[in-house]
Design a protein around this motif. Structure first.
Motif, short mmCIF file in Angstrom:
data_model
loop_
_atom_site.label_atom_id
_atom_site.label_comp_id
_atom_site.label_asym_id
_atom_site.label_seq_id
_atom_site.Cartn_x
_atom_site.Cartn_y
_atom_site.Cartn_z
N ARG A 209 0.84 -1.18 0.00
CA ARG A 209 0.00 0.00 0.00
C ARG A 209 0.88 1.24 0.00
N PRO A 210 0.35 2.40 -0.40
CA PRO A 210 1.14 3.63 -0.40
C PRO A 210 1.77 3.92 0.96
N SER A 211 2.98 4.45 0.93
CA SER A 211 3.73 4.89 2.13
C SER A 211 4.22 3.74 3.00
N MET A 212 4.21 2.53 2.49
CA MET A 212 4.75 1.39 3.25
C MET A 212 6.29 1.33 3.17
N GLY A 213 6.84 1.98 2.14
CA GLY A 213 8.30 1.97 1.99
C GLY A 213 8.80 1.23 0.77
N LYS A 214 7.94 1.06 -0.24
CA LYS A 214 8.35 0.35 -1.46
C LYS A 214 9.54 1.01 -2.12
N THR A 215 9.45 2.32 -2.31
CA THR A 215 10.53 3.04 -3.00
C THR A 215 11.82 2.95 -2.20
N ALA A 216 11.73 3.15 -0.90
CA ALA A 216 12.93 3.08 -0.06
C ALA A 216 13.58 1.70 -0.15
N PHE A 217 12.77 0.66 -0.14
CA PHE A 217 13.28 -0.71 -0.21
C PHE A 217 14.01 -0.95 -1.53
N ALA A 218 13.39 -0.54 -2.64
CA ALA A 218 14.01 -0.74 -3.95
C ALA A 218 15.29 0.06 -4.10
N GLY A 227 26.65 -6.86 -3.95
CA GLY A 227 27.77 -7.61 -3.38
C GLY A 227 28.88 -6.70 -2.93
N LYS A 228 29.59 -7.15 -1.89
CA LYS A 228 30.67 -6.35 -1.32
C LYS A 228 31.78 -6.10 -2.35
N GLY A 229 32.24 -4.87 -2.38
CA GLY A 229 33.35 -4.53 -3.26
C GLY A 229 32.95 -4.31 -4.71
N ASN A 230 31.68 -4.53 -5.04
CA ASN A 230 31.21 -4.34 -6.41
C ASN A 230 30.53 -2.98 -6.57
N ASN A 231 30.54 -2.50 -7.78
CA ASN A 231 29.87 -1.25 -8.09
C ASN A 231 28.99 -1.46 -9.32
N PRO A 232 27.86 -2.17 -9.14
CA PRO A 232 27.03 -2.54 -10.29
C PRO A 232 26.38 -1.34 -10.94
N THR A 233 26.07 -1.49 -12.22
CA THR A 233 25.37 -0.45 -12.97
C THR A 233 23.87 -0.67 -12.83
N VAL A 234 23.19 0.34 -12.29
CA VAL A 234 21.75 0.25 -12.00
C VAL A 234 21.03 1.40 -12.69
N LEU A 235 19.91 1.09 -13.33
CA LEU A 235 19.09 2.10 -14.00
C LEU A 235 17.74 2.18 -13.30
N ILE A 236 17.38 3.37 -12.82
CA ILE A 236 16.12 3.58 -12.10
C ILE A 236 15.20 4.48 -12.91
N PHE A 237 13.97 4.02 -13.16
CA PHE A 237 12.93 4.85 -13.75
C PHE A 237 12.02 5.31 -12.61
N SER A 238 12.12 6.58 -12.26
CA SER A 238 11.34 7.13 -11.16
C SER A 238 10.20 7.96 -11.74
N LEU A 239 9.00 7.40 -11.74
CA LEU A 239 7.85 8.08 -12.35
C LEU A 239 7.08 8.94 -11.36
N GLU A 240 7.30 8.71 -10.09
CA GLU A 240 6.53 9.40 -9.05
C GLU A 240 7.34 10.51 -8.37
N MET A 241 8.64 10.36 -8.37
CA MET A 241 9.49 11.24 -7.58
C MET A 241 10.62 11.80 -8.45
N PRO A 242 10.89 13.12 -8.38
CA PRO A 242 12.00 13.68 -9.16
C PRO A 242 13.35 13.11 -8.71
N ALA A 243 14.30 13.11 -9.61
CA ALA A 243 15.61 12.53 -9.34
C ALA A 243 16.27 13.16 -8.12
N GLU A 244 16.11 14.46 -7.96
CA GLU A 244 16.75 15.16 -6.83
C GLU A 244 16.23 14.64 -5.50
N GLN A 245 14.93 14.39 -5.43
CA GLN A 245 14.34 13.87 -4.19
C GLN A 245 14.80 12.44 -3.91
N LEU A 246 14.94 11.67 -4.98
CA LEU A 246 15.41 10.30 -4.83
C LEU A 246 16.86 10.28 -4.32
#
Length: 449
Positions: A209-218, A227-246
């Motif tokens: 449900r909204p405000s449960m913490g889905k975005t924070a968890f992801a 994994g420790k010591g790794n720097n994986p490449t991650v792509l986030i599509f944020s449709l609800e929140m501007p990048a600055e807030q994220l």
């Protein structure tokens, strides 16, 4: 595939590779990893490579005599030129050490031919006035992406051709003593224990449900996983929140400085160094954010393909959240449920195409609010049961304190129940995390803060 002499090709390299493959089993094995039969431009060369590949996969000995016999059994011996043809192939080889280099040359020419073929198809589609322009662009992107990836979408693969790599993967997992994380480590011990890490090509749903913490968890998975010591490449599509807030949330989670104070600039001067160090850490992470407030199915696949071309090491894609996407179908659908079903199916297809896990956040219906028992169920997935069907893993998030009337509750850490409601390749069950609201950060249950 078009066959014109002016198309990119290198007959000398093709014959040199075939000669090396007949002479050396090692050269044949390494070449099969680089090339497939239709990478060869000359039909005769292609036919010989098909024979050599089949012999190798069947563990048959490969040499001048056995290849002749195989050609005869297929009725190709005379057509391909018989002994003189084979002798000419082998006579071109001074050393088999260059087989890999020549194979790369053949592959590059094959990719160029596929790009030309894709261009011809795109040109033809562009003249079809009855087709939607966005649909043509989507198909064009797909054709170019497939050409660049050097993969065939219409290829049938026999189990015996797949079993080798699968067994090698099993061996590698077994060799990692005590390490059961074969996919993308989420950073959460219990979740990794259920999934073995998020697997390449998998669609993983986080629903609440909204405000449960889905975005924070992801975002925590993106920020602290891999994994420790790794720097994986991650792509986030944020449709609800501007990048600055994220990013502000990520900064709070990294520095462990209260998010509300960071937002207002009222944090204590003693925390300034924490914030600065957190900025340095985040600046080095390979996390990319797209915060366009509208995202269609076509837009998503197009952007992912372009990103994958530039960053082939892409390890994880996150969509926040699924119900804010659109199918982009202006011709109409059978309602919102069908549209969400189309989106869900596309997300799964994209995960397989990109060969990396996709996390999609999803809202739950209000049905949970109307029950005495508030804990969510799979049937609560909003708008479509297709989400459950397409997903490899479904995580349902629940926090008891969400429904509490305690006025001081906002200041306390919260226990979160994460139910693994679906796990295509593992068991289901419930594990617990601790949610630190002020930092928008989840922790393994029982970890010291």
């Amino acid at each position: 595939m078009f066959y014109r002499t002016e198309y990119p090709n290198n007959p000398e390299a093709e014959r040199a590779v075939l000669g090396a493959c007949i002479i050396s089993k090692e050269a044949l094995g390494s070449t099969i990893e680089i090339l497939r039969p239709d990478d060869f431009y000359d039909p005769n060369n292609r036919a010989v490579f098909e024979i050599l590949s089949a012999m190798y996969m069947s563990d048959k000995p490969v040499d001048f005599v056995t290849v002749q016999e195989e050609m005869k059994s297929r009725g190709l011996f005379d057509r391909l030129g018989g002994q003189p043809f084979l002798a000419e192939l082998m006579g071109r080889v001074t050393t088999t050490a260059n087989a890999g280099y020549h194979a790369d040359m053949i592959r590059e020419h094959a990719i160029r031919r596929r790009l030309i073929e894709a261009g011809e198809k795109i040109k033809s589609m562009s003249y079809q006035t009855d087709r939607d322009t966005k649909e043509i662009i989507e198909e064009a992107e797909k054709l170019i992406f497939e050409a660049a990836q050097n993969k065939s979408s219409n290829e049938f693969r026999k189990v015996r051709d797949i079993i080798g790599p699968v067994f090698v993967d099993i061996e590698e997992r077994q060799a990692r003593s005590g390490d059961d994380i074969a996919g993308f480590s989420t950073g959460f011990t219990d979740l990794d224990a259920y999934t073995g890490g998020l697997q390449p090509g998998s669609l993983n749903i986080i629903a609440a449900r909204p405000s449960m913490g889905k975005t924070a968890f992801a975002v925590n998975i993106a920020q602290f996983g891999g994994g420790k010591g790794n720097n994986p490449t991650v792509l986030i599509f944020s449709l609800e929140m501007p990048a600055e807030q994220l990013v502000l949330r990520m900064l709070s989670a990294e520095s462990m400085v209260d998010l509300s104070m960071l937002s207002k600039g009222t944090f204590h001067s003693s925390d300034f160094n924490k914030v600065r160090e957190a900025c340095d850490v985040l600046a080095k992470r390979n996390i990319f954010i797209s915060d366009a407030n509208e995202l269609s199915v076509m837009d998503f696949r197009t952007r992912c393909r372009r990103f994958k071309t530039r960053h082939p090491e892409l390890s994880l894609v996150i969509v926040d959240y699924l119900q804010l996407m659109s199918s982009g179908d202006k011709r109409g659908t059978d309602g919102r449920q069908q549209e969400v079903a189309d989106i869900s199916r596309m997300l799964k297809a994209a995960a397989r195409e990109l060969n990396c896990p996709v996390i999609a956040l999803s809202q739950l219906s209000r049905a949970t609010e109307q029950r005495t028992e508030k804990k969510p169920q799979l049937s609560d997935l909003r708008d479509s049961g297709a989400i459950e069907q397409d997903a490899d893993v479904v995580l349902l998030m629940f926090r008891e304190d969400y429904y509490s009337d305690n006025e001081n509750n906002d200041m306390a850490n919260s226990n979160a129940d994460i139910r693994v409601a679906k796990n295509r390749n593992g068991s289901t069950g419930v594990f617990h995390l601790t949610f630190q609201r002020e930092f928008t950060r989840f922790q393994n249950y029982g970890d010291a803060f």
